[in-house]
Scaffold this active site. Structure first.
Site, mmCIF file in Angstrom:
data_model
loop_
_atom_site.group_PDB
_atom_site.id
_atom_site.type_symbol
_atom_site.label_atom_id
_atom_site.label_comp_id
_atom_site.label_asym_id
_atom_site.label_seq_id
_atom_site.Cartn_x
_atom_site.Cartn_y
_atom_site.Cartn_z
ATOM 1 N N PRO A 2 34.811 51.657 40.066
ATOM 2 C CA PRO A 2 34.443 53.043 39.714
ATOM 3 C C PRO A 2 35.561 53.688 38.889
ATOM 4 O O PRO A 2 36.721 53.658 39.279
ATOM 5 C CB PRO A 2 34.333 53.747 41.068
ATOM 6 C CG PRO A 2 34.312 52.678 42.101
ATOM 7 C CD PRO A 2 34.988 51.473 41.496
ATOM 8 N N GLU A 3 35.206 54.215 37.745
ATOM 9 C CA GLU A 3 36.174 54.927 36.928
ATOM 10 C C GLU A 3 35.918 56.424 37.081
ATOM 11 O O GLU A 3 34.999 56.832 37.794
ATOM 12 C CB GLU A 3 36.049 54.468 35.464
ATOM 13 C CG GLU A 3 36.406 52.981 35.315
ATOM 14 C CD GLU A 3 36.712 52.588 33.874
ATOM 15 O OE1 GLU A 3 37.172 53.446 33.107
ATOM 16 O OE2 GLU A 3 36.491 51.420 33.538
ATOM 17 N N HIS A 91 29.404 45.703 54.966
ATOM 18 C CA HIS A 91 30.371 46.473 54.178
ATOM 19 C C HIS A 91 30.182 47.988 54.271
ATOM 20 O O HIS A 91 30.826 48.729 53.564
ATOM 21 C CB HIS A 91 30.402 46.042 52.705
ATOM 22 C CG HIS A 91 30.470 44.559 52.513
ATOM 23 N ND1 HIS A 91 31.524 43.800 52.995
ATOM 24 C CD2 HIS A 91 29.611 43.681 51.937
ATOM 25 C CE1 HIS A 91 31.295 42.532 52.688
ATOM 26 N NE2 HIS A 91 30.150 42.427 52.060
ATOM 27 N N ARG A 110 35.310 45.219 49.066
ATOM 28 C CA ARG A 110 36.676 44.703 48.918
ATOM 29 C C ARG A 110 37.699 45.507 49.722
ATOM 30 O O ARG A 110 38.855 45.119 49.805
ATOM 31 C CB ARG A 110 37.055 44.636 47.431
ATOM 32 C CG ARG A 110 36.134 43.654 46.693
ATOM 33 C CD ARG A 110 36.503 43.515 45.249
ATOM 34 N NE ARG A 110 37.822 42.937 45.079
ATOM 35 C CZ ARG A 110 38.407 42.741 43.903
ATOM 36 N NH1 ARG A 110 37.771 43.099 42.810
ATOM 37 N NH2 ARG A 110 39.599 42.227 43.825
ATOM 38 N N ARG A 152 57.081 56.377 23.806
ATOM 39 C CA ARG A 152 56.695 55.119 24.453
ATOM 40 C C ARG A 152 56.566 53.973 23.467
ATOM 41 O O ARG A 152 55.955 54.108 22.422
ATOM 42 C CB ARG A 152 55.386 55.320 25.203
ATOM 43 C CG ARG A 152 55.500 56.494 26.139
ATOM 44 C CD ARG A 152 54.753 56.274 27.399
ATOM 45 N NE ARG A 152 54.998 57.417 28.269
ATOM 46 C CZ ARG A 152 55.000 57.356 29.574
ATOM 47 N NH1 ARG A 152 54.748 56.232 30.178
ATOM 48 N NH2 ARG A 152 55.237 58.431 30.293
#
Ligand SMILES: [Zn+2]
Length: 271
Positions: A2-3, A91, A110, A152
């Site tokens: 999930p973003e 799960h 997970r 950077r």
């Protein structure tokens, strides 16, 4: 994984079911998440009212009467609204039963997700305190990204995926953002011109907003026990399209590997 758009979609799906409701009980079927769920959590949460559901980066914040629950979906977690009493499936680790008769159910194969209770200002919690600006916040503007990009020695793709620079740009969205900005992914961030940095900021907001909007259209399924949040339904321009024609110019999309992640770009539209 999930973003940010999926987490925001989840927030929007949960809020109407949660805000104003009182927590009847928290049931932990498996406490072995990224960090073990605190043994006293069910007792702490019972009877508290959910004031609102907020988001910071990929954390959901359930604002309660006396504290805040920080909920992270990890690599594979999802939250659904189901009727209370619906049998659990593999799960399904946590159930948050509400007085409405609905339950918020957390499924996470997970088990990299986490559920943490904090009192006081949640933004001051170590997990949140050092996070970079939200992509939609005023603090994230071209001036800010320009200053950061000068300092950077990394590629532009690594720059925008760095959670200490801006939150929410995961691997899929990074390729899409760079396509919409007309910038090649391997460019050094210090080589970006001011106009390119401005385009980047605009593209990050546009791509994430679009993803949230598309995610939002699948919320109807949200209360359906069979329904899954519709991740990544938005029309992708380059991601996983290697060898296919660019939607703008018909040049074949190319792929490369950066930091062990796949990157996709159009050699004509991006320079
Ligand atoms: Zn193209």
């Amino acid at each position: 994984m999930p973003e940010l758009p999926e987490v925001e979609t989840t927030r929007r799906g949960l809020e109407p079911h949660l805000a104003g409701q009182t927590i009847l009980r928290l049931t932990v079927h498996d406490h072995r998440l990224r960090w073990p769920v605190a043994a006293g959590l069910p007792q702490t949460l019972a009877g508290q009212r959910v004031e609102s559901v907020e988001r910071r980066a990929k954390y959901l914040l359930l604002r309660l009467t006396h504290g805040t629950v920080l909920w992270h979906l990890g690599m594979s977690g999802s939250l659904r609204i189901v009727p209370s009493g619906l049998p659990t499936e593999p799960h399904d680790h946590i159930d948050l039963a509400l007085t409405s008769g609905h339950t918020v159910r957390f499924n996470d194969p997970r088990r990299f997700g986490c559920v943490i209770y904090v009192t006081g200002d949640p933004q001051a919690h170590p997990l949140l305190a050092k996070l970079a600006p939200e992509p939609f916040a005023a603090a994230f503007d071209a001036g800010y990204l320009w200053r950061v990009s000068r300092r950077r020695k990394v590629s532009v793709k690594q720059l925008i995926m760095n959670g200490q620079v801006v939150t929410g740009v995961g691997n899929i969205y990074a390729s899409e953002v760079l396509f919409h900005s007309g910038i090649r992914p391997r460019r050094q961030s210090r080589s970006l011109k001011r106009a390119e940095v401005t385009r980047l900021v605009t593209a990050i907001r546009k791509v994430l907003k679009q993803a949230i909007r598309v995610g939002g259209t699948t919320l109807r399924d949200y209360v359906n026990p069979e329904g899954n949040p519709g991740y990544f339904r938005q029309k992708l321009y380059v991601y996983e399209r290697a060898g296919e024609p660019c939607r703008n110019c018909d040049t074949l999309i190319r792929s490369l590997t950066q930091g062990q992640r796949s990157t996709y770009y159009c050699p004509t539209c991006q320079s």
